[in-house]
Design an enzyme around this catalytic site. Structure first.
Site, PDB file in Angstrom:
ATOM      1  CB  THR A  12      -0.926   0.120   1.218  1.00  0.00           C
ATOM      2  OG1 THR A  12      -0.131  -0.207   2.480  1.00  0.00           O
ATOM      3  CG2 THR A  12      -1.898  -0.983   1.106  1.00  0.00           C
ATOM      4  N   GLY A  13       2.090   1.117   0.452  1.00  0.00           N
ATOM      5  CA  GLY A  13       2.854   2.415   0.435  1.00  0.00           C
ATOM      6  C   GLY A  13       3.409   2.850  -1.118  1.00  0.00           C
ATOM      7  CB  SER A  14       5.798   5.615  -1.441  1.00  0.00           C
ATOM      8  OG  SER A  14       6.662   6.043  -2.335  1.00  0.00           O
ATOM      9  CB  VAL A  15       8.645   1.568  -2.257  1.00  0.00           C
ATOM     10  CG1 VAL A  15       9.383   0.256  -2.887  1.00  0.00           C
ATOM     11  CG2 VAL A  15       9.677   2.562  -1.984  1.00  0.00           C
ATOM     12  CB  SER A  37       0.096  -2.546   8.749  1.00  0.00           C
ATOM     13  OG  SER A  37      -0.924  -1.968   8.547  1.00  0.00           O
ATOM     14  CB  SER A  40      -3.756  -2.830   5.015  1.00  0.00           C
ATOM     15  OG  SER A  40      -3.190  -1.492   5.078  1.00  0.00           O
ATOM     16  CB  CYS A 154      17.099   6.387  -4.176  1.00  0.00           C
ATOM     17  SG  CYS A 154      16.683   7.301  -2.519  1.00  0.00           S
ATOM     18  N   GLY A 186      11.483  10.613  -2.739  1.00  0.00           N
ATOM     19  CA  GLY A 186      12.452   9.963  -2.138  1.00  0.00           C
ATOM     20  C   GLY A 186      11.946   9.883  -0.653  1.00  0.00           C
ATOM     21  CG  HIS A 254      17.585  11.294  -5.616  1.00  0.00           C
ATOM     22  ND1 HIS A 254      16.316  11.882  -5.554  1.00  0.00           N
ATOM     23  CD2 HIS A 254      17.695  10.259  -4.668  1.00  0.00           C
ATOM     24  CE1 HIS A 254      15.750  11.392  -4.276  1.00  0.00           C
ATOM     25  NE2 HIS A 254      16.476  10.202  -3.872  1.00  0.00           N
ATOM     26  CG  ASN A 341      13.795   9.681  -6.440  1.00  0.00           C
ATOM     27  OD1 ASN A 341      13.566   9.952  -7.480  1.00  0.00           O
ATOM     28  ND2 ASN A 341      13.017   9.547  -5.521  1.00  0.00           N
TER      29      ASN A 341
END
Ligand SMILES: NC(=O)C1=CN([C@@H]2O[C@H](COP(=O)(O)OP(=O)(O)OC[C@H]3O[C@@H](n4cnc5c(N)ncnc54)[C@H](OP(=O)(O)O)[C@@H]3O)[C@@H](O)[C@H]2O)C=CC1
Ligand SMILES: N[C@@H](CC(=O)OP(=O)(O)O)C(=O)O
Length: 363
Positions: A12-15, A37, A40, A154, A186, A254, A341
């Site tokens: 569910t996160g950015s990455v 987690s 979720s 990164c 980032g 970056h 990145n």
């Protein structure tokens, strides 16, 4: 060859979202399991996730259930990608590896472990020999075949990319100084960098980043031990690295100003440095894997390049751009390096590592 079944932790996160996009229509992988987690777990992905990508959630992912990050739920996966919060990644990834699963992690927790390869796939895929040896041993004696491979920080990925071919050709480095201008992506989404902090501004501090750049470089440029089970870092006495990290108002990409000296008194010319970078072809390209860049390092001649908005998507973000290669009045050379990145600096590297492992029939 049938598809390799993949799971994503921290989905569910950015990455995790970037992993999902890269895996969704991938010809070699089938995304079968999602983990996050306990907040979720049990929900459909579309209900658990605050999706922030410019592309919509792939249709078949929307209704996939989210599981707790326990290895028992992921035994149908051939490989697991982790974009877990670093506060929890260490223990969870270890439990997966202890229970026979291969984990490719974006988190920092296991990077310093000598038996865990720290891989920038366009630069040091040879460190994956540690995984190959472990899998071969497991085949022979029935020992645990689980493993962890870490993706580097990164900024470190962008830094080492042009340096490794130069070291291979002109010998080891003595001094290395880098000043970064790092994109806001980032810093992730939760909470990320506030707009009032970054607009019209530069923040001259990113916690822990300088230390990571300084030691990770020595592991990535290091070598495999004689028994093939661990990485030996370049000793601090042989290479001095100094990093200064800044957050700037760029979304992705970056940029780094890099100065360096070789140990050898015999120095190459600027043209020889550029030629070496242009000629470098990474192993992934030689293997012909799906996401391999056609040109690993793009050497740009215009005085005002590379720039994040114009150059970060070269070879779909899997290549690195280098510009302004010139003599330095203090060290030997200086140059500007740009890398995406969240692609070659994060999830994309994970995909490329998995493609290499698959091409070598290790997963
Ligand atoms: N952002 C970037 O560009 C880069 C990030 N990284 C690293 O990748 C990792 C992820 O970063 P990012 O995606 O930005 O982080 P986010 O905060 O966006 O996502 C964190 C993920 O971890 C899950 N999570 C949180 N707590 C737990 C728990 N107790 N058990 C299981 N899962 C949990 C979250 O699930 P839930 O939604 O359910 O809370 C979510 O899926 C970090 O370690 C970061 O340092 C590395 C390189 C680049
Ligand atoms: N710290 C990096 C992103 C990151 O999460 O790095 P690491 O994988 O080393 O934790 C940035 O702010 O741009």
């Amino acid at each position: 060859m049938s598809k390799t079944r993949a799971g994503v932790l921290g989905a569910t996160g950015s990455v995790g979202q970037r992993f999902i996009l890269l895996l969704a229509n991938h010809p070699d992988f089938e995304l079968v399991k999602l983990g996050a987690s306990s907040r979720s777990a049990g929900k459909k992905y579309k209900d658990a996730c605050n999706w922030k990508q410019t592309e919509v959630i792939p249709e078949y992912i929307e209704n996939l259930p989210v599981y707790e990050c326990k290895s028992e739920f992921f035994q149908d996966c051939d490989i697991v990608f982790s974009g877990l919060d670093a506060d929890f990644a260490g223990v969870i990834e270890q439990e997966f590896a202890d229970n026979g699963l291969g984990v490719i992690s974006n988190a920092k927790n296991h990077r310093q472990t000598p038996t865990v390869p720290l891989v920038v796939p366009i630069i040091n895929p040879e460190h994956l020999a540690i995984v190959e040896n472990k899998i071969n041993k497991a085949k022979q004696d029935g020992s645990n075949k689980g493993f962890i491979v870490c993706i580097s920080n990164c900024s470190t990925a962008g830094l080492v990319a042009p340096l490794k071919p130069l070291v291979d050709k002109f010998g080891p480095l003595k001094y290395l100084i880098t000043t970064t201008m790092q994109a806001v992506s980032g810093a992730g989404f939760s909470p990320g960098v506030g707009s009032m902090d970054i607009l019209d501004n530069v923040i001259p501090y990113i916690g822990g980043e300088e230390e990571k750049m300084e030691w990770e470089t020595k592991k990535i440029l290091g070598s495999i031990s004689a028994d093939g089970t661990s990485v030996e870092n370049i000793p601090d006495s042989e290479l001095k690295v100094s990093a200064s990290c800044n957050r700037v108002a760029v979304i992705d990409g970056h940029t780094e100003c890099v100065s360096f000296s070789f140990q050898s008194e015999e120095k190459p010319s600027v043209d020889e440095v550029k030629q070496c970078l242009r000629e470098y072809q990474c192993e992934a390209t030689q293997l012909g894997v799906t996401s391999a860049p056609k040109q690993t390092i793009h050497v740009l001649e215009q005085n005002d390049r590379p720039q994040p908005r114009l150059d970060r998507n070269r070879d779909a973000g899997y290549a690195v751009s280098v510009g302004r290669v010139r003599k330095d009045t203090v060290l030997d050379f200086k140059m500007v390096v740009l890398s995406h990145n969240t692609i070659i600096g994060a999830a994309g590297s994970g995909i490329l590592i998995a493609e290499i492992l698959r091409a070598k029939k290790l997963i």
